[in-house]
Design a protein around this motif. Structure first.
Motif, PDB file in Angstrom:
ATOM      1  N   GLY A 312       1.679   8.325  -4.507  1.00 21.29           N
ATOM      2  CA  GLY A 312       2.118   8.875  -3.229  1.00 21.29           C
ATOM      3  C   GLY A 312       1.647   8.066  -2.028  1.00 21.29           C
ATOM      4  O   GLY A 312       1.489   8.613  -0.936  1.00 21.29           O
ATOM      5  N   ASN A 313       1.445   6.750  -2.207  1.00 18.57           N
ATOM      6  CA  ASN A 313       0.979   5.905  -1.108  1.00 18.57           C
ATOM      7  C   ASN A 313       1.825   6.131   0.157  1.00 18.57           C
ATOM      8  O   ASN A 313       3.046   5.962   0.119  1.00 18.57           O
ATOM      9  N   PRO A 314       1.200   6.509   1.265  1.00 15.02           N
ATOM     10  CA  PRO A 314       1.970   6.852   2.473  1.00 15.02           C
ATOM     11  C   PRO A 314       2.829   5.707   3.008  1.00 15.02           C
ATOM     12  O   PRO A 314       3.948   5.937   3.480  1.00 15.02           O
ATOM     13  N   LEU A 315       2.302   4.479   2.953  1.00 14.68           N
ATOM     14  CA  LEU A 315       3.049   3.325   3.446  1.00 14.68           C
ATOM     15  C   LEU A 315       4.321   3.126   2.630  1.00 14.68           C
ATOM     16  O   LEU A 315       5.409   2.921   3.178  1.00 14.68           O
ATOM     17  N   ALA A 316       4.180   3.205   1.318  1.00 12.90           N
ATOM     18  CA  ALA A 316       5.334   3.040   0.424  1.00 12.90           C
ATOM     19  C   ALA A 316       6.327   4.189   0.602  1.00 12.90           C
ATOM     20  O   ALA A 316       7.543   3.972   0.623  1.00 12.90           O
ATOM     21  N   CYS A 317       5.821   5.411   0.713  1.00 10.00           N
ATOM     22  CA  CYS A 317       6.709   6.567   0.890  1.00 10.00           C
ATOM     23  C   CYS A 317       7.479   6.474   2.201  1.00 10.00           C
ATOM     24  O   CYS A 317       8.676   6.800   2.265  1.00 10.00           O
ATOM     25  N   ALA A 318       6.811   6.021   3.259  1.00  4.64           N
ATOM     26  CA  ALA A 318       7.465   5.920   4.566  1.00  4.64           C
ATOM     27  C   ALA A 318       8.615   4.929   4.540  1.00  4.64           C
ATOM     28  O   ALA A 318       9.704   5.203   5.064  1.00  4.64           O
ATOM     29  N   VAL A 319       8.397   3.764   3.924  1.00  2.60           N
ATOM     30  CA  VAL A 319       9.470   2.761   3.885  1.00  2.60           C
ATOM     31  C   VAL A 319      10.556   3.175   2.888  1.00  2.60           C
ATOM     32  O   VAL A 319      11.734   2.852   3.085  1.00  2.60           O
ATOM     33  N   ALA A 320      10.198   3.919   1.845  1.00  2.00           N
ATOM     34  CA  ALA A 320      11.209   4.449   0.922  1.00  2.00           C
ATOM     35  C   ALA A 320      12.131   5.420   1.647  1.00  2.00           C
ATOM     36  O   ALA A 320      13.350   5.439   1.423  1.00  2.00           O
TER      37      ALA A 320
END
Length: 428
Positions: A312-320
């Motif tokens: 659930g990495n926030p950076l990855a989720c945000a760009v997803a």
């Protein structure tokens, strides 16, 4: 970058599927924009691989970059155990909106292979919760699901990538791969092997796992949608859950948002990765049904036994989320259709080439199966010198370009492939 830095790489850095004694040359990329990779010598080359299927909107996309910058000002990471955050919640809402209603429980992870491991563990724990110790998985030959151990166990055991591990990984069941191709007639004999195996072992099988429609680096085969329908009918009859591995094909690559839509079937577990973030940062997801999730949760342990550090990495989720926002404009449909039409126009005539066995095209995927294996050193050098980045393997030259590629750039890719085929020195 100095020559010394390149030499350091050669001596100390292990690249994918490479040797430390006699490695293949690596070409230094210093930046990327759109569909172009800029080399350290200043040359721009057209990327025909989307960084292994992932960079579907090209590089340095302003919307994706903006999402990354906005999120990193808040936090790049926080543990997911006992904590949640808006980017993960929004991503799961987005994934549920894109996928069939049945898939409403999501487990996030950090790579495609891990998503497969999670799916396999889910079904083992699912059956354990029902008081059955089922550990066998059924799949088809020529498949590839990743390089971790459970993923290797459901990839073709004759695949040279994994063959040396065969005595260490679990033994699973492999049906013959279908021979009916996507664009040709259905052959009813295709399902015979699978049907025999599932009938004989139905009480032992924990699940069936498949790459729907498109088999990736196991052979780049595109099989008939009817095969997938027949598989699902058999699995429903024997109450065996089905895992679909859409890590490579998900998010529009085949002309549908997900490849299983070509067959109008729904899996019990769906694995996503690669292009989920538009090729910017690693992330994966394993989606399953409420029934499977609740059954696992009612087990003696009371929980699913898995928890990646960067889950659930926030950076990855945000760009997803930004990637899905781009996809929801539906521009990708026209882009992929345009690529498919041009690939048919430019590559299909090669079927008569003396060094070509088959041409396979679906959506934004073009495959040339050659009569001889490529010489990786020579053909990679040839491609780069001619301004393109294409990464063949064995007898296959294939391209999976970004959806944003222009017709001119795509024509360049296919023209260089044609030039390569006319140069027998590039083959073993």
């Amino acid at each position: 970058m100095s020559q010394f830095d390149t030499f350091f790489d050669y001596k100390h850095i292990w690249h994918p599927y490479s040797s430390m004694i006699n490695p293949l040359p690596c070409y230094t990329v210093i930046s990327a924009k759109g569909v172009y990779l800029k080399l350290k010598n200043g040359k721009n080359i057209i990327d025909g691989m989307s960084s292994w299927w992932s960079a579907i909107h090209g590089y340095n996309h302003p919307i994706l970059n903006k999402a990354l910058k906005k999120q990193i000002r808040k936090m790049s990471h926080v543990m997911f155990g006992g904590i949640t955050h808006p980017p993960a919640i929004a991503l799961c809402q987005n994934l549920i909106s894109l996928t069939p209603e049945k898939l409403d429980c999501i487990f996030l992870s950090d790579s495609g292979s891990v998503a497969i491991e999670i799916a396999i563990k889910m079904l083992i724990q699912y059956w354990h919760s029902l008081g059955q110790k089922r550990k066998l998985f059924l799949t088809i030959r020529n498949g590839y699901h990743g390089d971790t151990f459970a993923a290797m166990s459901v990839s073709d055991p004759e695949n040279s990538l994994h063959k040396i591990y065969n005595n260490l990984i679990p033994k699973n069941l492999f049906a013959d791969a279908p021979i009916s191709s996507f664009h040709k007639d259905w052959n009813a004999s295709d399902i015979v092997s699978f049907k025999k195996i599932i009938e004989k072992n139905s009480s032992k099988i924990a699940g069936v796992i498949l790459e729907p429609i498109v088999q990736g680096v196991g052979g780049m085969n595109f099989y008939h949608p009817t095969y997938l329908k027949k598989i699902k009918i058999l699995c429903n009859y024997y109450s065996i859950p089905v895992i679909f591995d859409e890590i490579a094909t998900g998010f529009g690559r085949t002309g549908k948002m997900f490849a299983f839509e070509h067959a109008n079937v729904v899996p019990d577990i769906l694995c996503l990765g690669k292009s989920i973030t538009g090729g910017t940062i690693t992330l994966a997801a394993t989606l399953t049904s409420r029934h499977i999730a609740n059954t696992i949760s009612k087990s003696k342990s009371g929980c699913f036994m898995h928890g990646p550090t960067y889950m659930g990495n926030p950076l990855a989720c945000a760009v997803a989320n930004a990637n899905i926002k781009i996809l929801k404009t539906n521009q990708w449909k026209l882009q992929v259709l345009s690529i498919e039409k041009q690939l048919f126009k430019n590559l299909q005539p090669l079927i008569n080439h003396p060094y070509v066995i088959d041409i396979r095209i679906l959506g934004a995927i073009g495959v040339i199966e050659c009569s001889h294996s490529v010489n990786m050193f020579l053909i990679q050098k040839f491609f780069v010198e001619n301004g393109v980045w294409i990464r063949p393997f064995r007898k296959l030259i294939y391209i999976v370009p970004p959806y944003t590629i222009s017709s001119h750039a795509l024509k360049k890719l296919t023209n260089v492939i044609i030039d390569a085929l006319n140069n027998i020195k590039l083959f073993l």
